[in-house]
Design an enzyme around this catalytic site. Structure first.
Site, PDB file in Angstrom:
ATOM      1  CD  GLN A  31      41.570  40.749  32.861  1.00 11.15           C
ATOM      2  OE1 GLN A  31      40.760  40.790  31.326  1.00 11.15           O
ATOM      3  NE2 GLN A  31      42.942  40.820  32.068  1.00 11.15           N
ATOM      4  CB  SER A 109      33.631  42.902  29.431  1.00 14.65           C
ATOM      5  OG  SER A 109      34.543  42.569  29.102  1.00 14.65           O
ATOM      6  CG  LEU A 110      34.999  37.283  31.819  1.00 14.68           C
ATOM      7  CD1 LEU A 110      35.013  35.810  31.054  1.00 14.68           C
ATOM      8  CD2 LEU A 110      35.701  36.918  33.280  1.00 14.68           C
ATOM      9  NE  ARG A 134      35.351  38.456  25.951  1.00 14.59           N
ATOM     10  CZ  ARG A 134      35.865  39.002  26.805  1.00 14.59           C
ATOM     11  NH1 ARG A 134      36.377  39.105  27.736  1.00 14.59           N
ATOM     12  NH2 ARG A 134      35.910  40.186  26.560  1.00 14.59           N
ATOM     13  CG  HIS A 216      36.286  46.404  25.821  1.00 14.33           C
ATOM     14  ND1 HIS A 216      35.350  45.449  25.137  1.00 14.33           N
ATOM     15  CD2 HIS A 216      36.143  46.263  27.483  1.00 14.33           C
ATOM     16  CE1 HIS A 216      35.004  44.631  26.945  1.00 14.33           C
ATOM     17  NE2 HIS A 216      35.434  44.503  27.381  1.00 14.33           N
ATOM     18  CD  GLN A 265      32.140  41.855  25.473  1.00 12.45           C
ATOM     19  OE1 GLN A 265      33.566  40.825  25.375  1.00 12.45           O
ATOM     20  NE2 GLN A 265      31.524  41.293  26.448  1.00 12.45           N
TER      21      GLN A 265
END
Length: 416
Positions: A31, A109-110, A134, A216, A265
């Site tokens: 993102q 991340s993503l 998500r 996060h 995560q």
């Protein structure tokens, strides 16, 4: 999906053809890499069909997100994650049509979902639904708990962590991205105070990130609980090659571990800098970012100065990608199908870069004359300069080839 091979043909591995023995790692952005209109260059590409598949899988108009949404709309987590993931998969599919293959993967991340889909751990439809869930879960969590994120530039990792620990309130390190680039996240007031503390310790700059949540960090605990339920409903297979995980920078190839890792995560910092070091330690020689933007490309260059770092975000970059991979390739293969290239054998090469299509009726064992058409590349005829017997077709139908890349080889009668 995500392969250049056709029935009866093996995928072509570009890095295995290179003299320098390149080992490729595909990396995928998260993102923040999204841009308005980022899908437009891909609408006429064969890989665009994945967009329609993603819309069917999640019940949303993904094409509109990729082509029509403005920056404010894309900034919403539920939109940025889905659009970034789908475009990354479109780019991956296009790159794999060239025959390029990966040895390792990682995603920021993503982007970890992109990496797992690229390596076959997640089916595409399942991955689309997971990413949509998500994004929705993180959006809800962000709406319920106000948070923000900011990049601290020009300060050692440990000093950034100390600034967070010295700050009253909720603020944590969220991303260890690259040397001198660490992201902190938490409540807006605490992030501001920690940022001032970091600047007093020598940070060059504090850059607010255009996000609506503290990702996060423990603020994402509700999203983590919701995501666990979604993860329990999909099949996760062992990836075809190791994927380096965000949470601990370890290469993982065990299917059972990923269900836990993906949930963990959301509330753990992304160890991206350590992940890049792990890939290098595994022997990766070339890092290739696939997807919108070039955020990871910049991070990789900062982390591994002098490394070979490539990126593909638009169709126009595919030829440059292939040319770069071919730079250290021999001008002609010395072994094909296990046989030496003798003086009575000749190569037929592509006149230009583009998609290869085989000529009608051309096959192994066929006798051809000088000037016969072997196939076409980007509309240009590929004609043989020699007479002889076709011993092998070296390019895959529908594969993108570079100029002067061998597409077939012949055995001549007299070596002329």
């Amino acid at each position: 999906m995500f392969t250049a091979s056709l029935p009866g043909h093996a995928p072509v591995s570009l890095h295995r053809r290179s003299r320098g023995g390149r080992v490729l790692a595909f990396t995928f952005p998260g993102q923040g890499s999204q841009q308005p209109g980022m899908g437009e260059p891909w609408t006429s590409h064969e890989s665009w069909e994945l967009v329609e598949e993603s819309s069917d899988a999640c019940g949303r108009d993904v094409a509109a997100l990729l082509c029509e949404a403005d920056a404010d709309e894309l900034r919403h987590t539920r939109n940025s994650q889905l659009s970034t993931f789908v475009l990354s998969m479109v780019v991956l599919d296009a790159v794999e049509r060239t025959g390029a293959t990966l040895s390792f993967a990682a995603g920021h991340s993503l982007g970890e979902y992109s990496a797992l889909t690229a390596t076959g751990a997640l089916a595409y439809d399942d991955a689309v639904r997971l990413v949509a869930e998500r994004g929705e879960a993180m959006q809800v969590a962000a709406d319920e708990q106000e948070g923000t994120m900011a990049a601290v530039l020009g300060l050692d990792d440990n000093l950034v962590a100390e600034a967070c620990e010295a700050t009253p309130g909720d603020v944590w390190v969220a991303n260890y991205n690259a040397p001198g680039q660490v992201v902190i996240a938490g409540s807006p007031d605490a992030v501001a105070v920690a940022g001032d503390e970091a600047k007093s310790s020598g940070a060059k700059r504090l850059m607010q990130l255009p996000v609506g949540g503290a990702f996060h960090t423990p603020f994402m605990q509700p999203a983590r609980d919701r995501l666990r339920k979604a993860l329990a409903e999909v099949e996760i297979r062992a990836p075809s090659v190791p994927v380096v995980a965000n949470v601990d920078a370890r290469p993982r190839s065990d299917a059972d571990e990923w269900r836990t890792v993906l949930a963990q995560q959301l509330t753990s910092p992304v160890l991206w800098r350590a992940s890049l070091h792990a890939l290098a330690d595994l022997g990766v020689t070339t890092f290739v970012e696939l997807g919108p933007g070039k955020v990871l490309t910049g991070m990789t260059k900062r982390t591994h100065k002098g490394a070979s770092v490539l990126s593909v975000s638009a169709p126009a970059e595919i030829d440059a990608f292939m040319e770069e991979l071919a730079n250290d390739a021999p001008s002609a293969p010395t072994v094909m199908g296990g046989e030496n290239l003798y003086v009575t054998e000749r190569l037929i090469v592509s006149p230009c870069a583009g998609i290869f299509t085989l000529g009608a009726g051309v096959r192994d064992g066929q006798q051809i004359r000088v000037g016969d058409v072997i196939g076409h590349v980007a509309g240009e005829e590929v004609r043989s300069a020699f007479a002889g017997t076709v011993m092998g077709i070296m390019a895959v139908e529908g594969e993108r080839v570079t100029a002067r890349q061998p597409v077939a080889w012949l055995r001549t009668a007299d070596g002329t």
